[in-house]
Design an enzyme around this catalytic site. Structure first.
Site, PDB file in Angstrom:
ATOM      1  N   ASP A  89     -24.778  30.148  -9.084  1.00 55.91           N
ATOM      2  CA  ASP A  89     -25.686  29.109  -9.557  1.00 55.91           C
ATOM      3  C   ASP A  89     -26.733  29.626 -10.538  1.00 55.91           C
ATOM      4  OD1 ASP A  89     -27.040  30.536  -7.619  1.00 55.91           O
ATOM      5  OD2 ASP A  89     -27.682  28.792  -6.465  1.00 55.91           O
ATOM      6  N   ASP A 142     -35.081  34.090  -0.352  1.00 51.05           N
ATOM      7  CA  ASP A 142     -33.909  33.864   0.503  1.00 51.05           C
ATOM      8  C   ASP A 142     -33.639  34.941   1.548  1.00 51.05           C
ATOM      9  OD1 ASP A 142     -33.450  31.584  -1.078  1.00 51.05           O
ATOM     10  OD2 ASP A 142     -32.199  32.726  -2.448  1.00 51.05           O
TER      11      ASP A 142
END
Length: 738
Positions: free
Chosen positions: A78, A451
């Protein structure tokens, strides 16, 4: 959104793309630089660059195996570029590391396509964000499997890191003509090129009307000589058409008898079983990866036109989810895998059928998962899960039992349908925020990232053995600091559900949560500093939306906290590396430097009139020197103070400075080596100075740029020439003289 944004990735706007570039090499290699002294070129030593091994950590949104060449596959992410699988080395080769900081929006891959008859050809559609502030996308074509590229700048925006990034592929080579390509966009309809992507125009005869806020064309797939296009902007009614087809490349019509209603609101993926002449389509009620609660799987008998609902498990009630990935076995008719997505009740899985969808088996139910190569995937628990955000799966056309599927953090693979492990070597997608290279101890690097929180890199060539920092686990790091005179003491802050701050007394290997924390820490954890002796903490609080809260201080390792009213709210605290009584803060809103001489109890303004207005400006203290401060202010340049921030002088040797750090001094040098991401002589890159910033040597090159790299950099205090660089989607880059 900015650096403290709790979402998966930071939103970073790029600069406008220049004219088409041809022949850009994307292969890893040596960086032979030739850059500046006072803005003029000076030759530099060659550097070798490679990733610090973490292993994935980002959303792998697509994998395409080549149907004619065994072992040839490509992956898209992404926001971390595209990769080619090297079957001999069993690792992924990055293909877009040449993307510059100005073109950072192109590091996200919206879609990829291959030419089934010409294995050396590869096509990419690039563009990370489709927002108004983002640059337009670009199209790349390669005739040598991604070693070099020809670029065409598009007039539309693409959004590889936005909702719907797990759909696709949105890019397709026409099965009737290898010079013709189709590109499905989010807001500009269907585009067509008849010259291999050199030029693009709106496809004629395509009925749906695009919108500024929709998903547009979500998937393109060929079934024989027919091209199908999924439309993501249906309303979920029983009359909405979401699947169109063309048999001549000119006329598009809705596919008769197609599924409708809320379970078939949005086509996500499609896969054609050539042996059975059947097309499988997965559906969801939202683009994902979040927010899906309904979906289905249907197959079309292409020749007869009959549709069959082959949904493995129907979502409903507390077990809401959508369907995502779809792949067919090229060797076995009727063998298909599909994925669930956003199934938080019982967990996402891959369903596999060998009888055309009459019966399905959940592969998760018999799976054993080995994450010993990337221990962070346990997420602080005893065992790993099967993963989440599973929006893609791919079956190797040469090996029916070789299946891969992407998650929000890795790419899992199996060779026997039972034993799964990350197939991720070489693919590094971490968005890195903080770097520390300790002066002592086993680890030469600590990192804080989005993350995956904080990592203790005991070795650079293997993923951290201890996994991500626990007690508590953070989803995203918000701060990381080490006591200069007591390097065993480290503190970290971040987003988490079980506390937002912790300290370590063994250099970051193990952690203890702060006994207490201010109320603002839960929703707005920010950067933290510890005084040189480790006795005082100063914690700043800023919400991801930019809201600033009062900074607080602790003199008992986080057991109690008190407000520091004189500290500029939202600023980053910086400790003097020698004098434990002194701390600093640069207020980016006003351009003022503040200092404390009483261990953070009070702060007073010193230098004023410095550049302001950008929260990304960074203040750095030179190790081992009291009051030696360096201020990076992006396009306003680099400033230095040698009197503790009472005054600053602008250094003339660079035009822009984004981030700066220090490392071991060169032999015979009287000052530390200085590293920075900067613009020198009109060229933005990674630079080193061995003469106190009088001259700069560029140590990266055009093949090693990695998009946005202005977040963090540090040299190694123990090894001259070694440098660690944070990227926004390509992990930690490690450089050393060749």
């Amino acid at each position: 959104m900015h650096g403290s944004d709790p979402s998966r990735r930071a939103v970073l706007a790029g600069s406008a793309a220049a004219a088409a570039l041809a022949g850009l090499s994307s292969l890893q290699g040596r960086a032979r630089a030739a850059e500046s002294a006072h803005g003029e070129a000076t030759a530099a030593s060659p550097y070798n660059w490679r990733n610090v091994f973490i292993g994935g950590t980002g959303f792998v949104t697509g994998v395409v195996f080549h149907p004619a060449v065994k072992g040839l596959a490509y992956a898209r992410t992404d926001m971390g570029g595209a990769y080619r699988w090297d079957d001999t080395a069993a690792r992924w080769i990055p293909l877009l590391d040449w993307v510059s900081q100005d073109d950072q929006n192109l590091l996200g891959v919206e879609s990829l396509a291959i030419d089934p008859a010409r294995p050396d050809r590869l096509y990419l559609a690039l563009g990370t964000y489709a927002q108004s502030w983002a640059d337009n996308g670009a199209f790349l074509r390669s005739d040598d499997r991604g070693a070099t590229w020809t670029r065409t700048d598009l007039t539309v925006k693409l959004g590889s890191n936005e909702d719907g990034r797990g759909t696709g592929e949105r890019l397709l080579l026409d099965p009737r003509n290898s010079d013709t390509l189709w590109l499905g966009t989010r807001h500009d309809g269907l585009l067509k090129s008849t010259d291999r992507g050199a030029t693009w125009a709106a496809a004629t005869g395509f009925p749906p009307v695009p919108s500024a806020s929709g998903q547009g064309v979500t998937v393109l797939v060929a079934a024989g000589r027919t091209v199908y296009a999924g439309w993501g902007d249906g309303d979920g009614s029983t009359t909405a058409n979401t699947l169109y087809r063309t048999t001549d490349g000119t006329t598009w019509v809705p596919v008769p008898g197609q599924p409708t209603g809320p379970t078939a609101k949005m086509p996500m993926r499609a896969a054609y079983d050539a042996r059975a002449d059947e097309l499988y389509v997965t559906y969801a009620n939202a683009p994902g990866p979040n927010g899906q609660s309904n979906g289905s799987v249907h197959k079309l008998a292409v020749a007869g036109g009959t549709w069959t609902d082959v949904t493995p498990v129907k979502p409903g009630g507390a077990d809401g989810f959508g369907y995502g990935g779809a792949s067919v076995d090229a060797q076995r008719a009727g063998t298909v895998v599909v994925t669930t997505n956003n199934r938080w009740s019982s967990g996402d899985t891959l369903f596999r059928t060998t009888d055309g969808g009459r019966t399905w088996t959940s592969l998760k139910d018999t799976a054993t998962i080995d994450v010993s190569e990337t221990p962070f995937l346990k997420w602080g628990k005893a065992e790993p899960t099967f993963g989440w955000w599973i929006q893609m799966a791919a079956i190797d056309p040469f090996d029916s039992q070789h299946i891969v599927y992407g998650t929000g953090a890795t790419l899992y693979g199996t060779r026997d349908l039972k034993k799964w492990a990350p197939q991720i070597r070489g693919l590094e997608e971490t968005s890195v925020l903080f770097l520390i290279s300790p002066p002592t101890g086993q680890a030469h690097l600590l990192s804080g990232s989005r993350d995956i929180g904080t990592l203790y890199h005991d070795r650079l060539t293997t993923s951290p053995a201890g996994g991500l920092a626990t007690n508590p686990v953070f989803s995203t790091a918000a701060g990381l600091a080490q006591a200069a005179n007591k390097p065993s003491y480290v503190v970290r802050t971040g987003l988490g559900d079980n506390g937002n701050g912790a300290s370590s007394n063994d250099g970051g290997q193990t952690w203890t949560p702060f006994k207490a924390q201010p109320a603002d820490a839960k929703e707005a954890p920010g950067p933290i500093a510890t005084t040189a002796d480790g006795n005082v903490l100063v914690w700043s609080f800023i919400h991801w939306d930019g809201t600033k809260h009062a900074t607080q201080r602790s003199a008992d390792n986080g057991a109690t906290w008190s407000v520091v009213s004189s500290f500029p709210a939202g600023a980053t605290p910086v400790a003097d590396p020698v004098d434990a009584k002194i701390l600093y803060a640069f207020d980016t809103a006003t351009g003022k430097l503040f200092a404390s001489t009483d261990k953070g109890l009070t702060f007073t303004a010193r230098a004023t009139g410095l550049p302001s207005g950008d929260a990304g400006y960074q203040l750095t203290a030179a190790p081992g020197r009291s009051g030696d401060l360096w201020l990076s202010t992006k396009g306003n340049g680099l400033f230095r103070s040698t009197d503790g921030g009472k005054s600053f002088a602008k250094l003339p040797s660079c035009q822009a400075s984004f981030t700066l750090g220090f490392g071991a001094a060169a032999e015979g040098a009287s000052y530390l080596s200085v590293y920075q991401v900067a613009t020198v002589g009109g060229v933005t890159g990674v630079y080193r100075s061995d003469d106190t910033a009088k001259t700069w040597l560029r140590i990266n090159d055009a093949q090693h740029q990695w998009g946005w790299i202005g977040q963090a950099i540090t040299g190694d205090p123990r090894v001259y020439g070694h440098v660690y660089l944070a990227t926004n989607g390509r992990g930690v880059q490690f450089g050393q003289p060749a």
